[in-house]
Design a protein around this motif. Structure first.
Motif, mmCIF file in Angstrom:
data_model
loop_
_atom_site.group_PDB
_atom_site.id
_atom_site.type_symbol
_atom_site.label_atom_id
_atom_site.label_comp_id
_atom_site.label_asym_id
_atom_site.label_seq_id
_atom_site.Cartn_x
_atom_site.Cartn_y
_atom_site.Cartn_z
ATOM 1 N N PHE A 45 0.834 -1.201 0.000
ATOM 2 C CA PHE A 45 0.000 0.000 0.000
ATOM 3 C C PHE A 45 0.869 1.252 0.000
ATOM 4 O O PHE A 45 0.592 2.219 -0.733
ATOM 5 N N GLU A 46 1.906 1.260 0.830
ATOM 6 C CA GLU A 46 2.760 2.443 0.904
ATOM 7 C C GLU A 46 3.527 2.653 -0.409
ATOM 8 O O GLU A 46 3.762 3.800 -0.816
ATOM 9 N N ALA A 47 3.881 1.570 -1.092
ATOM 10 C CA ALA A 47 4.554 1.715 -2.389
ATOM 11 C C ALA A 47 3.615 2.337 -3.422
ATOM 12 O O ALA A 47 4.014 3.203 -4.219
ATOM 13 N N SER A 48 2.359 1.905 -3.399
ATOM 14 C CA SER A 48 1.379 2.495 -4.322
ATOM 15 C C SER A 48 1.160 3.968 -4.018
ATOM 16 O O SER A 48 1.036 4.802 -4.934
ATOM 17 N N ALA A 49 1.119 4.317 -2.726
ATOM 18 C CA ALA A 49 0.934 5.716 -2.346
ATOM 19 C C ALA A 49 2.129 6.554 -2.774
ATOM 20 O O ALA A 49 1.969 7.686 -3.278
ATOM 21 N N MET A 50 3.341 6.037 -2.617
ATOM 22 C CA MET A 50 4.542 6.799 -2.995
ATOM 23 C C MET A 50 4.605 7.028 -4.493
ATOM 24 O O MET A 50 5.050 8.097 -4.946
ATOM 25 N N ARG A 51 4.158 6.071 -5.279
ATOM 26 C CA ARG A 51 4.156 6.267 -6.733
ATOM 27 C C ARG A 51 3.235 7.400 -7.146
ATOM 28 O O ARG A 51 3.437 8.046 -8.183
ATOM 29 N N SER A 52 2.224 7.649 -6.330
ATOM 30 C CA SER A 52 1.299 8.760 -6.605
ATOM 31 C C SER A 52 1.686 10.014 -5.848
ATOM 32 O O SER A 52 0.947 11.019 -5.888
ATOM 33 N N GLY A 53 2.808 9.983 -5.161
ATOM 34 C CA GLY A 53 3.263 11.154 -4.418
ATOM 35 C C GLY A 53 2.446 11.421 -3.178
ATOM 36 O O GLY A 53 2.293 12.585 -2.777
ATOM 37 N N LEU A 54 1.905 10.359 -2.560
ATOM 38 C CA LEU A 54 1.048 10.517 -1.391
ATOM 39 C C LEU A 54 1.649 9.783 -0.187
ATOM 40 O O LEU A 54 2.384 8.797 -0.343
ATOM 41 N N THR A 55 1.335 10.292 0.972
ATOM 42 C CA THR A 55 1.677 9.572 2.187
ATOM 43 C C THR A 55 0.595 8.525 2.469
ATOM 44 O O THR A 55 -0.434 8.463 1.773
ATOM 45 N N ARG A 56 0.837 7.725 3.501
ATOM 46 C CA ARG A 56 -0.180 6.718 3.820
ATOM 47 C C ARG A 56 -1.500 7.370 4.205
ATOM 48 O O ARG A 56 -2.577 6.951 3.745
ATOM 49 N N SER A 57 -1.457 8.402 5.033
ATOM 50 C CA SER A 57 -2.690 9.069 5.467
ATOM 51 C C SER A 57 -3.414 9.711 4.292
ATOM 52 O O SER A 57 -4.650 9.632 4.177
ATOM 53 N N ALA A 58 -2.644 10.342 3.418
ATOM 54 C CA ALA A 58 -3.264 10.992 2.262
ATOM 55 C C ALA A 58 -3.874 9.955 1.316
ATOM 56 O O ALA A 58 -4.955 10.170 0.749
ATOM 57 N N ALA A 59 -3.193 8.831 1.157
ATOM 58 C CA ALA A 59 -3.731 7.782 0.287
ATOM 59 C C ALA A 59 -5.007 7.191 0.867
ATOM 60 O O ALA A 59 -5.961 6.896 0.130
ATOM 61 N N LEU A 60 -5.046 7.033 2.184
ATOM 62 C CA LEU A 60 -6.271 6.541 2.815
ATOM 63 C C LEU A 60 -7.420 7.519 2.626
ATOM 64 O O LEU A 60 -8.575 7.121 2.424
ATOM 65 N N ALA A 61 -7.106 8.814 2.711
ATOM 66 C CA ALA A 61 -8.158 9.821 2.535
ATOM 67 C C ALA A 61 -8.730 9.805 1.122
ATOM 68 O O ALA A 61 -9.896 10.173 0.903
ATOM 69 N N GLU A 62 -7.908 9.367 0.143
ATOM 70 C CA GLU A 62 -8.394 9.279 -1.226
ATOM 71 C C GLU A 62 -9.439 8.169 -1.396
ATOM 72 O O GLU A 62 -10.225 8.193 -2.351
ATOM 73 N N LEU A 63 -9.417 7.192 -0.478
ATOM 74 C CA LEU A 63 -10.358 6.074 -0.582
ATOM 75 C C LEU A 63 -11.682 6.464 0.066
ATOM 76 O O LEU A 63 -12.020 6.054 1.176
ATOM 77 N N SER A 64 -12.431 7.283 -0.590
ATOM 78 C CA SER A 64 -13.724 7.729 -0.076
ATOM 79 C C SER A 64 -14.572 8.205 -1.248
ATOM 80 O O SER A 64 -14.081 8.416 -2.361
ATOM 81 N N GLY A 65 -15.845 8.381 -0.996
ATOM 82 C CA GLY A 65 -16.752 8.885 -2.029
ATOM 83 C C GLY A 65 -17.793 7.880 -2.456
ATOM 84 O O GLY A 65 -18.870 8.263 -2.929
ATOM 85 N N THR A 66 -17.493 6.589 -2.299
ATOM 86 C CA THR A 66 -18.472 5.543 -2.621
ATOM 87 C C THR A 66 -18.505 4.554 -1.458
ATOM 88 O O THR A 66 -17.540 4.455 -0.681
ATOM 89 N N PRO A 67 -19.603 3.816 -1.323
ATOM 90 C CA PRO A 67 -19.658 2.826 -0.230
ATOM 91 C C PRO A 67 -18.507 1.834 -0.277
ATOM 92 O O PRO A 67 -17.965 1.455 0.769
ATOM 93 N N PHE A 68 -18.104 1.407 -1.466
ATOM 94 C CA PHE A 68 -17.014 0.444 -1.575
ATOM 95 C C PHE A 68 -15.702 1.040 -1.084
ATOM 96 O O PHE A 68 -14.951 0.402 -0.325
ATOM 97 N N LEU A 69 -15.399 2.280 -1.544
ATOM 98 C CA LEU A 69 -14.158 2.911 -1.128
ATOM 99 C C LEU A 69 -14.151 3.212 0.368
ATOM 100 O O LEU A 69 -13.115 3.083 1.038
ATOM 101 N N ASP A 70 -15.302 3.595 0.919
ATOM 102 C CA ASP A 70 -15.375 3.849 2.362
ATOM 103 C C ASP A 70 -15.106 2.567 3.155
ATOM 104 O O ASP A 70 -14.382 2.585 4.163
ATOM 105 N N ASP A 71 -15.691 1.468 2.688
ATOM 106 C CA ASP A 71 -15.450 0.184 3.364
ATOM 107 C C ASP A 71 -13.982 -0.234 3.221
ATOM 108 O O ASP A 71 -13.379 -0.770 4.156
#
Length: 202
Positions: A45-71
């Motif tokens: 997960f952290e490798a995927s976040a770094m490729r997008s220039g995101l930290t772990r917390s920022a990458a987690l915050a991106e996972l929102s907006g739909t019921p699936f992403l929230d879960d």
């Protein structure tokens, strides 16, 4: 009879606790495997976040907006928390010796790992110092617990008999105290002298 039952309780406690060091060792092995598996998930997960220039917390915050992403975000947060707890427990158990692990049952408390270890646990003879020490502690604890429980049960069984025996007794009527005649300071009454009566002289 109480001594025999107390001895049986002590032996039962010794047999149970003497297996704790071996169980802790098998738990430690499963714990290490679980931490290794979670390391892969966290690192990926952290490798995927770094490729997008995101930290772990920022990458987690991106996972929102739909019921699936929230879960998915909630699942990952639980995974990261569990990974942190298990990693800390693993480090503590590895740093401690077999005797020190006896005082660390809170480090052997993950429900999933505990259940898996118990399911495949194979008892072993307590031939180590930790096994003998743990068995001795269990014997003393089991003996003391058995003594207390047996004494309490015996007291409950004898309580009705004691009440019945105490209720059938008759109390004797109080005996009034005898009062002695208090001495007085009054002189003896004078004996009247009769006229015309001679005293015999000796």
């Amino acid at each position: 009879m109480i001594r025999i039952l107390a001895l049986a309780g002590g032996l039962l406690g010794a047999g149970f606790t003497s297996q704790y060091p071996e169980f802790a060792q098998q738990y430690l092995q499963r714990l290490a495997g679980q931490v290794d598996a979670l390391d892969i998930v966290v690192a990926d997960f952290e490798a995927s976040a770094m490729r997008s220039g995101l930290t772990r917390s920022a990458a987690l915050a991106e996972l929102s907006g739909t019921p699936f992403l929230d879960d998915r975000q909630a699942d990952l947060r639980r995974t990261f928390r569990r990974h942190a707890v298990l990693t800390d427990n693993l480090a503590s158990l590895r740093a401690a010796g077999p005797l020190a692990r006896i005082t660390m049952p809170h480090r052997i408390a993950d429900p999933a790992i505990f259940a898996a270890t118990w399911r495949d646990f194979s008892p072993a003879m307590p031939l180590t110092v930790a096994g003998v020490t743990s068995g001795t502690v269990g014997f003393v604890g089991g003996w003391a617990l058995a003594r207390v429980l047996l004494a309490a049960a015996l007291a409950l069984l004898l309580a009705p008999l004691r009440r019945r025996r105490g209720g059938g007794r008759r109390t004797a009527a109080p005996v009034p105290p005898r009062f002695a005649k208090a001495p007085t300071d009054d002189p003896l009454p004078a004996i009247p002298r009769l006229s015309g009566v001679r005293r015999n002289q000796t």
